[in-house]
Design a protein around this motif. Structure first.
Motif, PDB file in Angstrom:
ATOM      1  N   SER A 160      53.159  67.748  61.249  1.00 31.31           N
ATOM      2  CA  SER A 160      54.145  66.802  61.785  1.00 31.31           C
ATOM      3  C   SER A 160      54.056  66.667  63.304  1.00 31.31           C
ATOM      4  CB  SER A 160      55.556  67.225  61.384  1.00 31.31           C
ATOM      5  OG  SER A 160      55.887  68.457  61.993  1.00 31.31           O
ATOM      6  N   GLU A 161      53.319  67.557  63.972  1.00 31.55           N
ATOM      7  CA  GLU A 161      53.174  67.502  65.426  1.00 31.55           C
ATOM      8  C   GLU A 161      52.155  66.448  65.881  1.00 31.55           C
ATOM      9  OE1 GLU A 161      54.261  72.114  66.547  1.00 31.55           O
ATOM     10  OE2 GLU A 161      52.199  71.635  66.007  1.00 31.55           O
ATOM     11  N   LEU A 162      51.351  65.938  64.952  1.00 34.32           N
ATOM     12  CA  LEU A 162      50.346  64.943  65.317  1.00 34.32           C
ATOM     13  C   LEU A 162      51.001  63.659  65.777  1.00 34.32           C
ATOM     14  CD1 LEU A 162      47.495  63.699  65.460  1.00 34.32           C
ATOM     15  CD2 LEU A 162      47.721  63.173  63.015  1.00 34.32           C
ATOM     16  N   LYS A 163      50.582  63.213  66.960  1.00 34.49           N
ATOM     17  CA  LYS A 163      50.956  61.896  67.473  1.00 34.49           C
ATOM     18  C   LYS A 163      49.698  61.044  67.357  1.00 34.49           C
ATOM     19  CE  LYS A 163      54.221  64.002  70.662  1.00 34.49           C
ATOM     20  NZ  LYS A 163      53.975  65.082  71.600  1.00 34.49           N
ATOM     21  N   ALA A 164      49.536  60.446  66.178  1.00 35.76           N
ATOM     22  CA  ALA A 164      48.279  59.789  65.837  1.00 35.76           C
ATOM     23  C   ALA A 164      48.052  58.503  66.607  1.00 35.76           C
ATOM     24  CB  ALA A 164      48.245  59.501  64.343  1.00 35.76           C
ATOM     25  N   LYS A 165      46.796  58.264  66.918  1.00 37.41           N
ATOM     26  CA  LYS A 165      46.364  56.974  67.446  1.00 37.41           C
ATOM     27  C   LYS A 165      45.655  56.277  66.285  1.00 37.41           C
ATOM     28  CE  LYS A 165      43.901  54.716  71.171  1.00 37.41           C
ATOM     29  NZ  LYS A 165      43.051  54.873  72.344  1.00 37.41           N
ATOM     30  N   PRO A 166      46.013  55.033  65.992  1.00 39.25           N
ATOM     31  CA  PRO A 166      45.425  54.347  64.837  1.00 39.25           C
ATOM     32  C   PRO A 166      43.908  54.211  64.951  1.00 39.25           C
ATOM     33  CG  PRO A 166      47.221  53.052  65.791  1.00 39.25           C
ATOM     34  CD  PRO A 166      46.967  54.208  66.714  1.00 39.25           C
ATOM     35  N   GLN A 167      43.262  54.277  63.810  1.00 36.29           N
ATOM     36  CA  GLN A 167      41.815  54.107  63.775  1.00 36.29           C
ATOM     37  C   GLN A 167      41.476  52.623  63.736  1.00 36.29           C
ATOM     38  OE1 GLN A 167      39.699  56.835  61.272  1.00 36.29           O
ATOM     39  NE2 GLN A 167      38.175  55.288  60.769  1.00 36.29           N
ATOM     40  N   ARG A 168      40.567  52.212  64.578  1.00 36.66           N
ATOM     41  CA  ARG A 168      40.142  50.815  64.613  1.00 36.66           C
ATOM     42  C   ARG A 168      39.292  50.492  63.392  1.00 36.66           C
ATOM     43  NH1 ARG A 168      37.913  50.136  70.680  1.00 36.66           N
ATOM     44  NH2 ARG A 168      36.300  49.120  69.462  1.00 36.66           N
TER      45      ARG A 168
END
Length: 167
Positions: free
Chosen positions: A16-24
């Motif tokens: 839950s700590e992941l602040k994801a950046k979307p995959q292109r």
């Protein structure tokens, strides 16, 4: 002239700590499910040479084979338009503490916006690997200037910092 090098050890203790950046859409990340030690050596050199990674320069074929063929070692390769854009390795020898052992982009893909997405993929893959209890990574001031910032932006926290003189 000697300058110092700071190594940062970072960790994440929950998915839950992941602040994801979307995959292109133009970045595909594929696990290399069939161990290929020569591929790992190539990826290590492709990504690491600009940052003078040298800790494995003395490794022979048998060393690479011994690492890559372990069940606790996994490799993913990122592709952009058919070219290798980057890669990462996960290593979990104790069954619970997963290290992002190597992570990076090929030189021609630096600054293209792939780093955050690839790191998000690595974090998700580590947490999806059944048994992972903690995820950690290390970087240093000799690495890409945005490396530490990328790890922290994805949710990693520094748990140890070591200062050393460098050559």
């Amino acid at each position: 002239m000697e300058r110092s090098c700071t190594t940062y050890y970072l960790e994440m203790t929950s998915p839950s700590e992941l602040k994801a950046k979307p995959q292109r859409d133009d970045l595909q990340v594929i696990e290399c499910e069939v161990p290929q030690p020569a591929l790992n050596r190539f990826l290590y050199q492709l990504v690491g040479t600009p940052w003078q990674w040298g800790d494995l320069d003395t490794w022979g074929d048998s060393d690479w084979q011994a690492l890559v063929e372990q069940d606790c070692h996994r490799t993913w390769v990122a592709y952009h338009r058919g070219a290798i854009a980057g890669y990462y390795e996960l290593y979990r020898p104790d069954g619970g503490n997963c290290e992002i052992r190597y992570f990076g982009l090929a030189p021609q893909f630096l600054g293209c916006g792939f780093g955050g997405a690839l790191l998000s993929h690595a974090v998700r893959s580590a947490w999806e690997w059944h048994g992972t209890e903690r995820l950690w990574v290390h970087t240093c001031t000799l690495d890409h200037p945005a490396a530490l910032q990328n790890y922290q932006a994805r949710g990693f926290r520094i748990f140890k910092q070591v200062e050393e003189p460098s050559r």
